[in-house]
Design a protein around this motif. Structure first.
Motif, PDB file in Angstrom:
ATOM      1  N   MET A 100       0.848  -1.188   0.000  1.00 47.27           N
ATOM      2  CA  MET A 100       0.000   0.000   0.000  1.00 47.27           C
ATOM      3  C   MET A 100       0.892   1.250   0.000  1.00 47.27           C
ATOM      4  O   MET A 100       1.841   1.348   0.746  1.00 47.27           O
ATOM      5  CB  MET A 100      -0.911   0.010   1.225  1.00 47.27           C
ATOM      6  N   TRP A 101       0.547   2.185  -0.913  1.00 44.30           N
ATOM      7  CA  TRP A 101       1.336   3.405  -1.028  1.00 44.30           C
ATOM      8  C   TRP A 101       1.122   4.319   0.184  1.00 44.30           C
ATOM      9  O   TRP A 101       0.024   4.466   0.694  1.00 44.30           O
ATOM     10  CB  TRP A 101       0.905   4.187  -2.282  1.00 44.30           C
ATOM     11  N   ARG A 102       2.199   4.923   0.625  1.00 46.08           N
ATOM     12  CA  ARG A 102       2.116   6.009   1.578  1.00 46.08           C
ATOM     13  C   ARG A 102       2.118   7.322   0.817  1.00 46.08           C
ATOM     14  O   ARG A 102       2.692   7.414  -0.262  1.00 46.08           O
ATOM     15  CB  ARG A 102       3.288   5.959   2.553  1.00 46.08           C
ATOM     16  N   GLY A 103       1.499   8.328   1.443  1.00 44.26           N
ATOM     17  CA  GLY A 103       1.337   9.590   0.734  1.00 44.26           C
ATOM     18  C   GLY A 103       2.639  10.199   0.262  1.00 44.26           C
ATOM     19  O   GLY A 103       2.776  10.586  -0.899  1.00 44.26           O
ATOM     20  N   HIS A 104       3.636  10.273   1.148  1.00 42.52           N
ATOM     21  CA  HIS A 104       4.891  10.926   0.768  1.00 42.52           C
ATOM     22  C   HIS A 104       5.626  10.132  -0.308  1.00 42.52           C
ATOM     23  O   HIS A 104       6.350  10.687  -1.121  1.00 42.52           O
ATOM     24  CB  HIS A 104       5.783  11.125   1.997  1.00 42.52           C
ATOM     25  N   GLU A 105       5.427   8.797  -0.320  1.00 44.15           N
ATOM     26  CA  GLU A 105       6.060   7.982  -1.348  1.00 44.15           C
ATOM     27  C   GLU A 105       5.421   8.259  -2.712  1.00 44.15           C
ATOM     28  O   GLU A 105       6.112   8.322  -3.741  1.00 44.15           O
ATOM     29  CB  GLU A 105       5.929   6.499  -1.000  1.00 44.15           C
ATOM     30  N   LEU A 106       4.107   8.446  -2.715  1.00 47.14           N
ATOM     31  CA  LEU A 106       3.403   8.762  -3.957  1.00 47.14           C
ATOM     32  C   LEU A 106       3.810  10.141  -4.467  1.00 47.14           C
ATOM     33  O   LEU A 106       3.978  10.345  -5.673  1.00 47.14           O
ATOM     34  CB  LEU A 106       1.895   8.705  -3.717  1.00 47.14           C
ATOM     35  N   PHE A 107       4.008  11.076  -3.545  1.00 45.76           N
ATOM     36  CA  PHE A 107       4.489  12.406  -3.913  1.00 45.76           C
ATOM     37  C   PHE A 107       5.866  12.306  -4.555  1.00 45.76           C
ATOM     38  O   PHE A 107       6.114  12.900  -5.618  1.00 45.76           O
ATOM     39  CB  PHE A 107       4.543  13.290  -2.664  1.00 45.76           C
ATOM     40  N   ALA A 108       6.766  11.556  -3.919  1.00 50.53           N
ATOM     41  CA  ALA A 108       8.141  11.425  -4.408  1.00 50.53           C
ATOM     42  C   ALA A 108       8.185  10.738  -5.766  1.00 50.53           C
ATOM     43  O   ALA A 108       9.037  11.063  -6.605  1.00 50.53           O
ATOM     44  CB  ALA A 108       8.977  10.646  -3.393  1.00 50.53           C
ATOM     45  N   GLU A 109       7.272   9.809  -6.012  1.00 47.25           N
ATOM     46  CA  GLU A 109       7.268   9.120  -7.303  1.00 47.25           C
ATOM     47  C   GLU A 109       6.620   9.966  -8.389  1.00 47.25           C
ATOM     48  O   GLU A 109       7.060   9.954  -9.547  1.00 47.25           O
ATOM     49  CB  GLU A 109       6.515   7.786  -7.200  1.00 47.25           C
ATOM     50  N   SER A 110       5.581  10.736  -8.023  1.00 51.40           N
ATOM     51  CA  SER A 110       4.851  11.529  -9.012  1.00 51.40           C
ATOM     52  C   SER A 110       5.628  12.753  -9.465  1.00 51.40           C
ATOM     53  O   SER A 110       5.564  13.138 -10.639  1.00 51.40           O
ATOM     54  CB  SER A 110       3.502  11.975  -8.434  1.00 51.40           C
ATOM     55  N   LEU A 111       6.374  13.365  -8.558  1.00 51.38           N
ATOM     56  CA  LEU A 111       7.037  14.633  -8.857  1.00 51.38           C
ATOM     57  C   LEU A 111       7.958  14.546 -10.072  1.00 51.38           C
ATOM     58  O   LEU A 111       7.830  15.365 -11.003  1.00 51.38           O
ATOM     59  CB  LEU A 111       7.798  15.128  -7.633  1.00 51.38           C
ATOM     60  N   PRO A 112       8.893  13.578 -10.135  1.00 46.81           N
ATOM     61  CA  PRO A 112       9.763  13.533 -11.322  1.00 46.81           C
ATOM     62  C   PRO A 112       9.013  13.224 -12.614  1.00 46.81           C
ATOM     63  O   PRO A 112       9.421  13.670 -13.691  1.00 46.81           O
ATOM     64  CB  PRO A 112      10.767  12.415 -10.978  1.00 46.81           C
TER      65      PRO A 112
ATOM     66  N   GLN B 136      -4.689  11.098  -4.044  1.00 44.32           N
ATOM     67  CA  GLN B 136      -4.742  12.177  -5.034  1.00 44.32           C
ATOM     68  C   GLN B 136      -4.245  13.510  -4.479  1.00 44.32           C
ATOM     69  O   GLN B 136      -3.686  14.318  -5.210  1.00 44.32           O
ATOM     70  CB  GLN B 136      -6.165  12.328  -5.559  1.00 44.32           C
ATOM     71  N   ILE B 137      -4.415  13.727  -3.173  1.00 44.13           N
ATOM     72  CA  ILE B 137      -3.960  14.986  -2.598  1.00 44.13           C
ATOM     73  C   ILE B 137      -2.449  15.138  -2.725  1.00 44.13           C
ATOM     74  O   ILE B 137      -1.929  16.237  -2.945  1.00 44.13           O
ATOM     75  CB  ILE B 137      -4.397  15.092  -1.113  1.00 44.13           C
ATOM     76  N   TRP B 138      -1.713  14.029  -2.631  1.00 46.63           N
ATOM     77  CA  TRP B 138      -0.256  14.072  -2.748  1.00 46.63           C
ATOM     78  C   TRP B 138       0.174  14.296  -4.194  1.00 46.63           C
ATOM     79  O   TRP B 138       1.156  14.993  -4.465  1.00 46.63           O
ATOM     80  CB  TRP B 138       0.356  12.787  -2.194  1.00 46.63           C
ATOM     81  N   ILE B 139      -0.569  13.724  -5.100  1.00 44.91           N
ATOM     82  CA  ILE B 139      -0.264  13.919  -6.523  1.00 44.91           C
ATOM     83  C   ILE B 139      -0.549  15.369  -6.917  1.00 44.91           C
ATOM     84  O   ILE B 139       0.237  16.007  -7.623  1.00 44.91           O
ATOM     85  CB  ILE B 139      -1.095  12.947  -7.383  1.00 44.91           C
ATOM     86  N   LEU B 140      -1.678  15.883  -6.446  1.00 42.44           N
ATOM     87  CA  LEU B 140      -2.015  17.278  -6.720  1.00 42.44           C
ATOM     88  C   LEU B 140      -1.019  18.224  -6.057  1.00 42.44           C
ATOM     89  O   LEU B 140      -0.698  19.284  -6.603  1.00 42.44           O
ATOM     90  CB  LEU B 140      -3.432  17.578  -6.239  1.00 42.44           C
TER      91      LEU B 140
END
Length: 231
Positions: free
Chosen positions: A1-13, A194-198
């Motif tokens: 299961m994804w954690r929010g900060h991990e999803l942020f770190a993966e989405s940003l680049p 989605q909040i982390w991706i946004l």
């Protein structure tokens, strides 16, 4: 299961890779609006002929209706206008429709910023330019244009920031830029995190806006020096 900060770190680049596309949809309307807006401004400060009223209607429409509605009108309506001539533009990239709508919209706002700035110029400085032997073109290039730009810059900066933020709605017609890619990532994760991706997308838009602020601060200083030089 994804954690929010991990999803942020993966989405940003991933989103960073789409910055050039977003900048294209930002820079093209910027350049077009500077040219078209200046022409519209020239008509609007001139004599009230048929061209004046046509241009005024154009400006009123694009300033008085929502940008998103204009995008939809161009996206769905422009192909209908070409159909009677046997021209099919339905296969055009969605970004072309976005650019057409945005260039018209942005040019209208820029023209009004320039018109207000021109009317605020101290006309004595223009007369001073003529008094030292400037031709009409030289006076425009060395006096009128720099003074107009200096006065208009604060409004233009705000308009440019709004333009950049406005690119975020282009995804509604299928444009894949920073926001469009963020929307696809959200869909891939079925809305999870989605909040982390946004937030990753927001960071990118914020940093680009910081760059815009720096550029306009430099332009303000440049035109201020120019004014001191002609005072």
């Amino acid at each position: 299961m994804w954690r929010g900060h991990e999803l942020f770190a993966e989405s940003l680049p991933v989103l960073v890779e789409y910055i050039p596309i977003t900048l294209i949809y930002f820079m093209i309307p910027t350049v077009v609006a500077l040219i078209l807006g200046a022409l519209i401004c020239a008509v609007r400060v001139g004599k009230k002929n048929i061209l004046y009223y046509l241009v005024s209607l154009f400006v009123s429409f694009f300033r008085g209706t929502p940008g998103l509605v204009q995008i939809y009108l161009v996206f769905f309506g422009l192909p209908k206008l070409f159909e009677p001539f046997g021209i099919n533009i339905n296969r055009w990239d969605a970004g072309i429709f976005y650019l057409i709508a945005t260039c018209c919209n942005f040019s209208s706002f820029v023209s009004e910023a320039m018109r207000g700035a021109y009317e605020a110029i101290d006309k004595n400085q223009i007369e001073a330019g003529y008094s030292i032997g400037y031709s009409r073109w030289q006076c425009f290039w060395h006096v009128t244009a720099p003074l107009t730009m200096q006065i208009a810059l604060p409004n233009l900066k705000n308009l440019e920031i709004d333009l950049l933020k406005g690119t975020a709605v282009a995804y509604v017609i299928g444009v894949v830029d920073v926001m469009g890619r963020a929307d696809k990532i959200i869909a891939q994760h079925r809305g999870y995190g989605q909040i982390w991706i946004l937030l990753a997308a927001a960071v990118i838009y914020f940093l680009i806006n910081v760059a815009i602020e720096v550029i306009f601060n430099w332009l303000t200083a440049f035109f201020s020096r120019h004014e001191r030089g002609i005072a």
